[in-house]
Design a protein around this motif. Sequence first.
Motif, PDB file in Angstrom:
ATOM      1  N   SER A  59      99.598  63.741   8.981  1.00  0.00           N
ATOM      2  CA  SER A  59      99.075  62.376   9.064  1.00  0.00           C
ATOM      3  C   SER A  59      97.653  62.295   8.527  1.00  0.00           C
ATOM      4  O   SER A  59      96.905  63.289   8.557  1.00  0.00           O
ATOM      5  CB  SER A  59      99.084  61.900  10.522  1.00  0.00           C
ATOM      6  N   PRO A  60      97.241  61.120   8.022  1.00  0.00           N
ATOM      7  CA  PRO A  60      95.835  60.929   7.632  1.00  0.00           C
ATOM      8  C   PRO A  60      94.912  61.168   8.829  1.00  0.00           C
ATOM      9  O   PRO A  60      95.331  61.037   9.983  1.00  0.00           O
ATOM     10  CB  PRO A  60      95.796  59.464   7.188  1.00  0.00           C
ATOM     11  N   TYR A  61      93.653  61.524   8.552  1.00  0.00           N
ATOM     12  CA  TYR A  61      92.721  61.824   9.648  1.00  0.00           C
ATOM     13  C   TYR A  61      91.326  61.283   9.328  1.00  0.00           C
ATOM     14  O   TYR A  61      90.951  61.079   8.169  1.00  0.00           O
ATOM     15  CB  TYR A  61      92.649  63.333   9.915  1.00  0.00           C
ATOM     16  N   VAL A  62      90.576  61.023  10.390  1.00  0.00           N
ATOM     17  CA  VAL A  62      89.214  60.495  10.264  1.00  0.00           C
ATOM     18  C   VAL A  62      88.315  61.587   9.700  1.00  0.00           C
ATOM     19  O   VAL A  62      88.255  62.700  10.234  1.00  0.00           O
ATOM     20  CB  VAL A  62      88.680  60.025  11.631  1.00  0.00           C
ATOM     21  N   ILE A  63      87.568  61.259   8.623  1.00  0.00           N
ATOM     22  CA  ILE A  63      86.674  62.235   7.995  1.00  0.00           C
ATOM     23  C   ILE A  63      85.202  61.904   8.221  1.00  0.00           C
ATOM     24  O   ILE A  63      84.348  62.775   8.238  1.00  0.00           O
ATOM     25  CB  ILE A  63      86.977  62.360   6.478  1.00  0.00           C
ATOM     26  N   ASP A  64      84.907  60.578   8.457  1.00  0.00           N
ATOM     27  CA  ASP A  64      83.498  60.203   8.686  1.00  0.00           C
ATOM     28  C   ASP A  64      83.441  58.757   9.168  1.00  0.00           C
ATOM     29  O   ASP A  64      84.452  58.040   9.163  1.00  0.00           O
ATOM     30  CB  ASP A  64      82.682  60.368   7.405  1.00  0.00           C
ATOM     31  N   PHE A  65      82.234  58.346   9.592  1.00  0.00           N
ATOM     32  CA  PHE A  65      81.999  56.986  10.049  1.00  0.00           C
ATOM     33  C   PHE A  65      81.077  56.276   9.079  1.00  0.00           C
ATOM     34  O   PHE A  65      80.172  56.881   8.497  1.00  0.00           O
ATOM     35  CB  PHE A  65      81.367  56.981  11.443  1.00  0.00           C
ATOM     36  N   ALA A  66      81.278  54.969   8.896  1.00  0.00           N
ATOM     37  CA  ALA A  66      80.408  54.177   8.029  1.00  0.00           C
ATOM     38  C   ALA A  66      79.060  53.974   8.709  1.00  0.00           C
ATOM     39  O   ALA A  66      78.956  53.932   9.940  1.00  0.00           O
ATOM     40  CB  ALA A  66      81.055  52.832   7.722  1.00  0.00           C
ATOM     41  N   GLY A  67      78.005  53.852   7.920  1.00  0.00           N
ATOM     42  CA  GLY A  67      76.665  53.632   8.474  1.00  0.00           C
ATOM     43  C   GLY A  67      76.114  54.903   9.089  1.00  0.00           C
ATOM     44  O   GLY A  67      76.460  56.022   8.716  1.00  0.00           O
ATOM     45  N   GLU A  68      75.243  54.717  10.072  1.00  0.00           N
ATOM     46  CA  GLU A  68      74.577  55.839  10.718  1.00  0.00           C
ATOM     47  C   GLU A  68      75.204  56.198  12.057  1.00  0.00           C
ATOM     48  O   GLU A  68      74.607  56.891  12.880  1.00  0.00           O
ATOM     49  CB  GLU A  68      73.087  55.512  10.919  1.00  0.00           C
ATOM     50  N   HIS A  69      76.404  55.708  12.299  1.00  0.00           N
ATOM     51  CA  HIS A  69      77.035  55.910  13.604  1.00  0.00           C
ATOM     52  C   HIS A  69      77.447  57.367  13.797  1.00  0.00           C
ATOM     53  O   HIS A  69      77.966  58.016  12.895  1.00  0.00           O
ATOM     54  CB  HIS A  69      78.262  55.016  13.743  1.00  0.00           C
ATOM     55  N   LEU A  70      77.216  57.859  15.015  1.00  0.00           N
ATOM     56  CA  LEU A  70      77.705  59.184  15.389  1.00  0.00           C
ATOM     57  C   LEU A  70      79.103  59.091  15.997  1.00  0.00           C
ATOM     58  O   LEU A  70      79.874  60.048  15.961  1.00  0.00           O
ATOM     59  CB  LEU A  70      76.746  59.845  16.391  1.00  0.00           C
ATOM     60  N   VAL A  71      79.403  57.945  16.576  1.00  0.00           N
ATOM     61  CA  VAL A  71      80.748  57.648  17.079  1.00  0.00           C
ATOM     62  C   VAL A  71      81.079  56.235  16.641  1.00  0.00           C
ATOM     63  O   VAL A  71      80.193  55.450  16.299  1.00  0.00           O
ATOM     64  CB  VAL A  71      80.843  57.776  18.617  1.00  0.00           C
ATOM     65  N   ALA A  72      82.365  55.908  16.633  1.00  0.00           N
ATOM     66  CA  ALA A  72      82.789  54.580  16.196  1.00  0.00           C
ATOM     67  C   ALA A  72      83.306  53.792  17.386  1.00  0.00           C
ATOM     68  O   ALA A  72      83.912  54.334  18.311  1.00  0.00           O
ATOM     69  CB  ALA A  72      83.869  54.696  15.126  1.00  0.00           C
ATOM     70  N   ALA A  73      83.059  52.488  17.357  1.00  0.00           N
ATOM     71  CA  ALA A  73      83.496  51.566  18.401  1.00  0.00           C
ATOM     72  C   ALA A  73      84.089  50.345  17.718  1.00  0.00           C
ATOM     73  O   ALA A  73      83.997  50.194  16.494  1.00  0.00           O
ATOM     74  CB  ALA A  73      82.313  51.178  19.289  1.00  0.00           C
ATOM     75  N   PRO A  74      84.724  49.431  18.484  1.00  0.00           N
ATOM     76  CA  PRO A  74      85.265  48.214  17.878  1.00  0.00           C
ATOM     77  C   PRO A  74      84.223  47.479  17.056  1.00  0.00           C
ATOM     78  O   PRO A  74      83.084  47.295  17.488  1.00  0.00           O
ATOM     79  CB  PRO A  74      85.706  47.395  19.100  1.00  0.00           C
ATOM     80  N   GLY A  75      84.595  47.103  15.832  1.00  0.00           N
ATOM     81  CA  GLY A  75      83.669  46.464  14.905  1.00  0.00           C
ATOM     82  C   GLY A  75      83.101  47.421  13.873  1.00  0.00           C
ATOM     83  O   GLY A  75      82.561  46.991  12.852  1.00  0.00           O
ATOM     84  N   ASP A  76      83.211  48.733  14.124  1.00  0.00           N
ATOM     85  CA  ASP A  76      82.737  49.743  13.175  1.00  0.00           C
ATOM     86  C   ASP A  76      83.847  50.101  12.189  1.00  0.00           C
ATOM     87  O   ASP A  76      85.031  49.847  12.432  1.00  0.00           O
ATOM     88  CB  ASP A  76      82.283  51.003  13.909  1.00  0.00           C
ATOM     89  N   ARG A  77      83.413  50.737  11.082  1.00  0.00           N
ATOM     90  CA  ARG A  77      84.377  51.186  10.070  1.00  0.00           C
ATOM     91  C   ARG A  77      84.434  52.699  10.043  1.00  0.00           C
ATOM     92  O   ARG A  77      83.430  53.369  10.277  1.00  0.00           O
ATOM     93  CB  ARG A  77      84.003  50.630   8.689  1.00  0.00           C
ATOM     94  N   VAL A  78      85.621  53.222   9.750  1.00  0.00           N
ATOM     95  CA  VAL A  78      85.803  54.668   9.640  1.00  0.00           C
ATOM     96  C   VAL A  78      86.419  54.984   8.283  1.00  0.00           C
ATOM     97  O   VAL A  78      87.127  54.157   7.693  1.00  0.00           O
ATOM     98  CB  VAL A  78      86.702  55.217  10.769  1.00  0.00           C
ATOM     99  N   TYR A  79      86.107  56.201   7.778  1.00  0.00           N
ATOM    100  CA  TYR A  79      86.700  56.680   6.534  1.00  0.00           C
ATOM    101  C   TYR A  79      87.813  57.668   6.873  1.00  0.00           C
ATOM    102  O   TYR A  79      87.645  58.540   7.740  1.00  0.00           O
ATOM    103  CB  TYR A  79      85.647  57.354   5.671  1.00  0.00           C
ATOM    104  N   VAL A  80      88.924  57.522   6.167  1.00  0.00           N
ATOM    105  CA  VAL A  80      90.127  58.286   6.517  1.00  0.00           C
ATOM    106  C   VAL A  80      90.731  58.906   5.264  1.00  0.00           C
ATOM    107  O   VAL A  80      90.824  58.259   4.221  1.00  0.00           O
ATOM    108  CB  VAL A  80      91.177  57.362   7.180  1.00  0.00           C
ATOM    109  N   ARG A  81      91.106  60.171   5.361  1.00  0.00           N
ATOM    110  CA  ARG A  81      91.878  60.832   4.315  1.00  0.00           C
ATOM    111  C   ARG A  81      93.327  60.899   4.763  1.00  0.00           C
ATOM    112  O   ARG A  81      93.630  61.358   5.875  1.00  0.00           O
ATOM    113  CB  ARG A  81      91.380  62.256   4.109  1.00  0.00           C
ATOM    114  N   ALA A  82      94.218  60.571   3.887  1.00  0.00           N
ATOM    115  CA  ALA A  82      94.086  59.798   2.671  1.00  0.00           C
ATOM    116  C   ALA A  82      95.184  58.750   2.780  1.00  0.00           C
ATOM    117  O   ALA A  82      96.332  59.101   2.986  1.00  0.00           O
ATOM    118  CB  ALA A  82      94.300  60.674   1.456  1.00  0.00           C
ATOM    119  N   ILE A  83      94.815  57.485   2.597  1.00  0.00           N
ATOM    120  CA  ILE A  83      95.796  56.399   2.647  1.00  0.00           C
ATOM    121  C   ILE A  83      95.734  55.674   1.306  1.00  0.00           C
ATOM    122  O   ILE A  83      95.092  54.634   1.159  1.00  0.00           O
ATOM    123  CB  ILE A  83      95.514  55.435   3.815  1.00  0.00           C
ATOM    124  N   GLU A  84      96.389  56.265   0.318  1.00  0.00           N
ATOM    125  CA  GLU A  84      96.373  55.704  -1.034  1.00  0.00           C
ATOM    126  C   GLU A  84      97.539  54.746  -1.251  1.00  0.00           C
ATOM    127  O   GLU A  84      97.433  53.795  -2.028  1.00  0.00           O
ATOM    128  CB  GLU A  84      96.415  56.844  -2.050  1.00  0.00           C
TER     129      GLU A  84
END
Length: 351
Positions: free
Chosen positions: A147-172
Amino acid sequence: MAFRQIFVLIVSLAVSIPGWTQEIEVNPSHPDQYTVVKGDTLWDISGRFLRKPHQWPLIWEGNPQIDNPHLIYPDDTIYFSEVDGKPRLSLSPSGFAGDLGSSREVKLYPRIREMDLVDAIELIPSEKIAKYLASPRVVGQDDLENSPYVIDFAGEHLVAAPGDRVYVRAIEKPESLTYTIYRKGDTFVSAETKEVLGYEATFVANTTLQEPGDPATLLVTRSTSEIRMGDRLMPHQEGDFTLHYFPKSPETEIQGSIISVLDGVTQIGRYNVVAIDKGVSDGLKVGHVLDIYKKGKSVRDPFSKIRNDTIQLPNVLAGTLMVFRAFDRISYALVMEARQAIHVLDKVQTP
């Protein structure tokens, strides 16, 4: 409040079930009638009349006019009678004066009932299983690892919460516009063969796809715990679940074991949720009821002529459970009755 008119022609509240394939065990101390109170469950009410509450559908007299046999409300009265030597339960709605002849035969007539559906008596306490209906899931090892998995968070966040964006490998090539983030939980192992039967995928968050790619960008819409790098994503599943169950014994002989407790307790009691090592591939379905047996002790026989001789005591009936969610090789079940403390590795079988 949203109300719904329920048009009911009641001869007696019932489920139409062909044949009498099970011996009905009547509770010898059953009342002749019982008036429902708020907080009752259909299982508890049935237990007042039957030794085995799951047999209640067998003694409601069939009535095709009634679409939903669970629509019983506080102040309704349940009557016990015998017809042709067979036990029967019938119902008189609250505020209705039926003619109770000397045989306690209840004569009921067409009438309109306008009731709030949320006030209807439940078979089981729905709050005990609600969080297990859509999640966690049981998946195979490949389902998680591929399955795809979280690789990082957008912005300077150390953790993600509702309203934040996450980067995921790979959903092409997206399979969906909504994805659920899971984290690997318990490993479910057969009590007999020690074979891995599946893995618990524990709910972490819901997301919506913003931009496909490698990495893809997803927006977190709901979460129950912090999102971690490496958490896995699967397309969101809309569960087809119901809180209206028709309990019955499995059609096949089931022999299994309790292999996990989902809420983390060590001693299992009434209304605890457990996982058992049997599922759809074994013939189990939602609503199936199984007896729970506590494994008998192995005791030393001091009177035996054989040195250090031991004997295995028989298993003891410890309770009853009902399957409310079935996977291929695993099922989640709610303990409905507990005569004594129940533990992981206790046996379950067809009543």
